[in-house]
Each structure stands twice: as structure tokens, then as C-alpha cells.
Design a protein around this motif. Sequence first.
Motif, mmCIF file in Angstrom:
data_model
loop_
_atom_site.group_PDB
_atom_site.id
_atom_site.type_symbol
_atom_site.label_atom_id
_atom_site.label_comp_id
_atom_site.label_asym_id
_atom_site.label_seq_id
_atom_site.Cartn_x
_atom_site.Cartn_y
_atom_site.Cartn_z
ATOM 1 N N HIS A 24 -9.167 -13.292 2.514
ATOM 2 C CA HIS A 24 -7.711 -13.408 2.603
ATOM 3 C C HIS A 24 -7.033 -12.576 1.526
ATOM 4 N N ASP A 25 -5.949 -11.893 1.900
ATOM 5 C CA ASP A 25 -5.131 -11.145 0.939
ATOM 6 C C ASP A 25 -4.216 -12.106 0.181
ATOM 7 N N ALA A 26 -4.280 -12.078 -1.144
ATOM 8 C CA ALA A 26 -3.308 -12.856 -1.919
ATOM 9 C C ALA A 26 -1.890 -12.446 -1.547
ATOM 10 N N ALA A 27 -1.724 -11.175 -1.172
ATOM 11 C CA ALA A 27 -0.403 -10.657 -0.816
ATOM 12 C C ALA A 27 0.171 -11.314 0.448
ATOM 13 N N ARG A 28 -0.679 -11.971 1.251
ATOM 14 C CA ARG A 28 -0.189 -12.731 2.418
ATOM 15 C C ARG A 28 0.003 -14.174 1.973
ATOM 16 N N VAL A 67 -8.506 -11.939 -2.257
ATOM 17 C CA VAL A 67 -8.459 -10.694 -3.026
ATOM 18 C C VAL A 67 -7.073 -10.516 -3.639
ATOM 19 N N ALA A 68 -7.060 -10.494 -4.971
ATOM 20 C CA ALA A 68 -5.804 -10.439 -5.730
ATOM 21 C C ALA A 68 -5.907 -9.417 -6.854
ATOM 22 N N ALA A 69 -6.760 -8.401 -6.666
ATOM 23 C CA ALA A 69 -7.032 -7.460 -7.756
ATOM 24 C C ALA A 69 -6.268 -6.146 -7.636
ATOM 25 N N GLY A 70 -5.323 -6.083 -6.698
ATOM 26 C CA GLY A 70 -4.557 -4.851 -6.518
ATOM 27 C C GLY A 70 -3.515 -4.669 -7.600
ATOM 28 N N SER A 71 -3.002 -3.445 -7.694
ATOM 29 C CA SER A 71 -2.043 -3.143 -8.767
ATOM 30 C C SER A 71 -0.597 -3.313 -8.329
ATOM 31 N N GLY A 72 -0.350 -3.408 -7.030
ATOM 32 C CA GLY A 72 1.017 -3.630 -6.568
ATOM 33 C C GLY A 72 1.934 -2.434 -6.777
ATOM 34 N N GLU A 73 1.348 -1.245 -6.623
ATOM 35 C CA GLU A 73 2.094 0.008 -6.796
ATOM 36 C C GLU A 73 3.381 0.047 -5.963
ATOM 37 N N ARG A 74 3.258 -0.255 -4.685
ATOM 38 C CA ARG A 74 4.406 -0.109 -3.775
ATOM 39 C C ARG A 74 5.472 -1.156 -4.016
ATOM 40 N N LEU A 75 5.085 -2.311 -4.553
ATOM 41 C CA LEU A 75 6.100 -3.327 -4.872
ATOM 42 C C LEU A 75 6.899 -2.886 -6.092
ATOM 43 N N LEU A 96 3.097 -12.110 6.801
ATOM 44 C CA LEU A 96 3.355 -10.722 6.388
ATOM 45 C C LEU A 96 2.731 -10.431 5.033
ATOM 46 N N LYS A 97 2.243 -9.220 4.890
ATOM 47 C CA LYS A 97 1.667 -8.805 3.610
ATOM 48 C C LYS A 97 2.811 -8.330 2.726
ATOM 49 N N ILE A 98 3.034 -8.995 1.625
ATOM 50 C CA ILE A 98 4.106 -8.592 0.709
ATOM 51 C C ILE A 98 3.668 -7.280 0.059
ATOM 52 N N GLY A 146 -12.180 -7.913 -9.900
ATOM 53 C CA GLY A 146 -12.153 -7.084 -8.702
ATOM 54 C C GLY A 146 -12.558 -5.653 -9.018
ATOM 55 N N GLY A 147 -12.546 -4.808 -8.001
ATOM 56 C CA GLY A 147 -12.919 -3.413 -8.152
ATOM 57 C C GLY A 147 -11.743 -2.486 -7.936
ATOM 58 N N SER A 148 -12.047 -1.185 -7.802
ATOM 59 C CA SER A 148 -10.972 -0.194 -7.711
ATOM 60 C C SER A 148 -10.437 -0.028 -6.284
ATOM 61 N N THR A 149 -11.145 -0.580 -5.303
ATOM 62 C CA THR A 149 -10.615 -0.622 -3.932
ATOM 63 C C THR A 149 -10.661 -2.062 -3.453
ATOM 64 N N ARG A 150 -9.914 -2.335 -2.384
ATOM 65 C CA ARG A 150 -9.940 -3.690 -1.836
ATOM 66 C C ARG A 150 -11.365 -4.075 -1.441
ATOM 67 N N ALA A 151 -12.070 -3.146 -0.774
ATOM 68 C CA ALA A 151 -13.432 -3.457 -0.335
ATOM 69 C C ALA A 151 -14.341 -3.771 -1.524
ATOM 70 N N ALA A 152 -14.160 -3.050 -2.617
ATOM 71 C CA ALA A 152 -14.970 -3.318 -3.817
ATOM 72 C C ALA A 152 -14.641 -4.704 -4.375
ATOM 73 N N SER A 153 -13.384 -5.094 -4.283
ATOM 74 C CA SER A 153 -13.000 -6.438 -4.737
ATOM 75 C C SER A 153 -13.634 -7.506 -3.850
ATOM 76 N N VAL A 154 -13.645 -7.255 -2.546
ATOM 77 C CA VAL A 154 -14.299 -8.201 -1.632
ATOM 78 C C VAL A 154 -15.781 -8.309 -1.981
HETATM 79 N N1 CTP Z 1 -6.704 -5.694 -3.517
HETATM 80 C C1 CTP Z 1 -7.773 -6.009 -4.366
HETATM 81 N N2 CTP Z 1 -8.392 -5.006 -5.078
HETATM 82 C C2 CTP Z 1 -7.975 -3.732 -4.981
HETATM 83 C C3 CTP Z 1 -6.894 -3.394 -4.117
HETATM 84 C C4 CTP Z 1 -6.279 -4.409 -3.387
HETATM 85 O O1 CTP Z 1 -8.143 -7.175 -4.475
HETATM 86 N N3 CTP Z 1 -8.574 -2.800 -5.707
HETATM 87 C C5 CTP Z 1 -6.014 -6.777 -2.799
HETATM 88 C C6 CTP Z 1 -4.558 -6.912 -3.223
HETATM 89 O O2 CTP Z 1 -4.470 -7.681 -4.412
HETATM 90 C C7 CTP Z 1 -3.905 -7.552 -2.021
HETATM 91 C C8 CTP Z 1 -4.773 -7.084 -0.855
HETATM 92 O O3 CTP Z 1 -5.957 -6.519 -1.418
HETATM 93 O O4 CTP Z 1 -3.902 -8.967 -2.076
HETATM 94 C C9 CTP Z 1 -4.039 -6.081 0.018
HETATM 95 O O5 CTP Z 1 -3.788 -4.893 -0.724
HETATM 96 P P1 CTP Z 1 -2.349 -4.248 -0.954
HETATM 97 O O6 CTP Z 1 -1.311 -4.970 -0.193
HETATM 98 O O7 CTP Z 1 -2.502 -2.774 -0.790
HETATM 99 O O8 CTP Z 1 -2.079 -4.609 -2.516
HETATM 100 P P2 CTP Z 1 -2.070 -3.608 -3.741
HETATM 101 O O9 CTP Z 1 -3.232 -2.681 -3.648
HETATM 102 O O10 CTP Z 1 -1.930 -4.446 -4.961
HETATM 103 O O11 CTP Z 1 -0.685 -2.828 -3.508
HETATM 104 P P3 CTP Z 1 -0.458 -1.227 -3.579
HETATM 105 O O12 CTP Z 1 -1.415 -0.627 -2.562
HETATM 106 O O13 CTP Z 1 0.980 -1.051 -3.245
HETATM 107 O O14 CTP Z 1 -0.800 -0.824 -4.996
#
Ligand code: CTP
Length: 247
Positions: free
Chosen positions: A108-112, A8-16, A227-229, A83-91
Amino acid sequence: EATAVVVVAAGSGERLGYGMPKAKVPLGGETILTHALRGVAAADVARQICVAVPAGDLELRELCEEFRQELGVDGPLITVVDGGSTRAASVRAALGAVLEGTRAVLVHDAARALTPERVFHRVAVALSSGAKAVIPAIPVVDTVKMVAETDGDDAGIAPEIVTGTAPREQLRAVQTPQGFDFETLLRAHAAAATFDDEQAAAVTDDAMLVELLGVPVHAVRGASQSLKITTPLDLIIAEGLLEGPLG
Ligand code: CTP
Ligand code: MG
């Protein structure tokens, strides 16, 4: 046995805070996603790697395509989905593209991005030994407490009040890859697809959905390199790991 790895690599990386999807952020001269994919391929546990990227992100699709070419024809099948708007939706989106006949799925989290091969192997071995769900976990170093927002007489003193302390020796910090029997994971995610927003927001990993089904979840040893980046400090640590003796 037919195993797929969902990345799962669809997150926005807000906190980074790089102003771009975290998967694209540079780490040791490459992207976080490239490192993650290399780790998955090196572990050599899957016939398919299914990557969820931010919807419409052509750059990350291109990066996956380059990786596919790098692996060559003998490598695992690389599938990319939006991917989707939540991690679970992306899974869930990625599970929809997993090959028929697949028996086990590692999520697996791409962030790891720096997860060692041995962690993939521990998870895969437990699955082939009969577990329906396996997570990598490490002991917690901090004392962990429950808190609530302060009200009443205490409201003027501090914003939160402690409501309890968890016994630390029983706590584990949980990582990925999390491994599952494919049918079990599909069932778990089908249940989660009906959650309301509040319930959905509380879903932070896949194993908790399997726990809700009453299926036992087994824990193997994780690794601190997994570690989750998440924050800028994590990225500094990851850079250090790549340079140092642990990399
Ligand atoms: N992820 C995803 N789809 C989403 C949200 C998260 O595929 N809608 C993935 C991220 O790409 C990441 C993993 O789930 O590999 C763990 O999420 P997290 O560390 O929270 O990443 P982000 O959501 O990108 O970061 P943040 O919450 O800071 O925006
Ligand atoms: Mg997130």
C-alpha cells in the motif's frame, strides 16, 4: 490466514513540493503517514504492518512507534525498515522484514492515505478466494492517448504527435493496496532487482512485475477516495474529503 501489509512511505514528495518527505506532510492536523496507518489498522486484515520510511528518518520511525503504542499489545506487529531509492526498492526492503510463515502481502502507498476499509477487504477476499494477485482499479474518465516526440516536418508545429488512442472502456486507473501471494511477490521482486536503470524507472507498481511472470492479476473495484496524494491539488482534495460527507 497470515497476512502482512507493506506500507511504502519512503518517497521524497518532490511533486507535492513541501520540502520534506510526503509521509510527514500535514493532512487534517495529522501526517499523511498517520492517516495511512490508521486506515490499514482499521481494515484489520493483517498480523503485521511493515513500513518503509526514508533511510535514516528518525521522525517517521518515532511516528510509527507512537502508532504502535496507540494500537496497544493486541494490535498487529509494526515493523519499520529503511526504504530505497525507488518505490520497488522500498517494497523489497519491506518484504525482507515480513514474518516467516506469511501467506499474503498487501502493498500500500502511504500517499493513498484515505483509502476506505472496504477496498482492503475486497482485495483480501479475492486473495482468500485463490487469486495470486489482486489490484483495486477504477474506470478512467479521460481519453488516454499515446504520443511520441515530434520529428521531421511536424517538428516546428508542436512538441508531440499522437500515435494512438487506447479504448477507454478497457482502461483502468490502478490503486493500492495491491494484494499478492507472498511467494509470488518475492519472485516478482527478485526478477526486478536485476533490472537496469531504464527498466527500473518503468516500474510503477508491483502488479506489473507479477504480470511479467505470467501470473494472472485480478482487478476489484477501487475507490475515488483512494487517490494518491501527489500534487498540491490532491492535498486540497484530500483535505476536502476529510471534511466532507465522503470522509
Ligand atoms: N515510495 C517509497 N520509496 C521510494 C519512492 C516512493 O516508499 N523511493 C513510496 C512513496 O512514499 C509513496 C508511494 O511510494 O507512498 C508512491 O510514490 P509517489 O506518489 O511517487 O511518492 P513520492 O515518490 O514521495 O513523490 P514524488 O515522486 O513526487 O517525489
Ligand atoms: Mg515518486
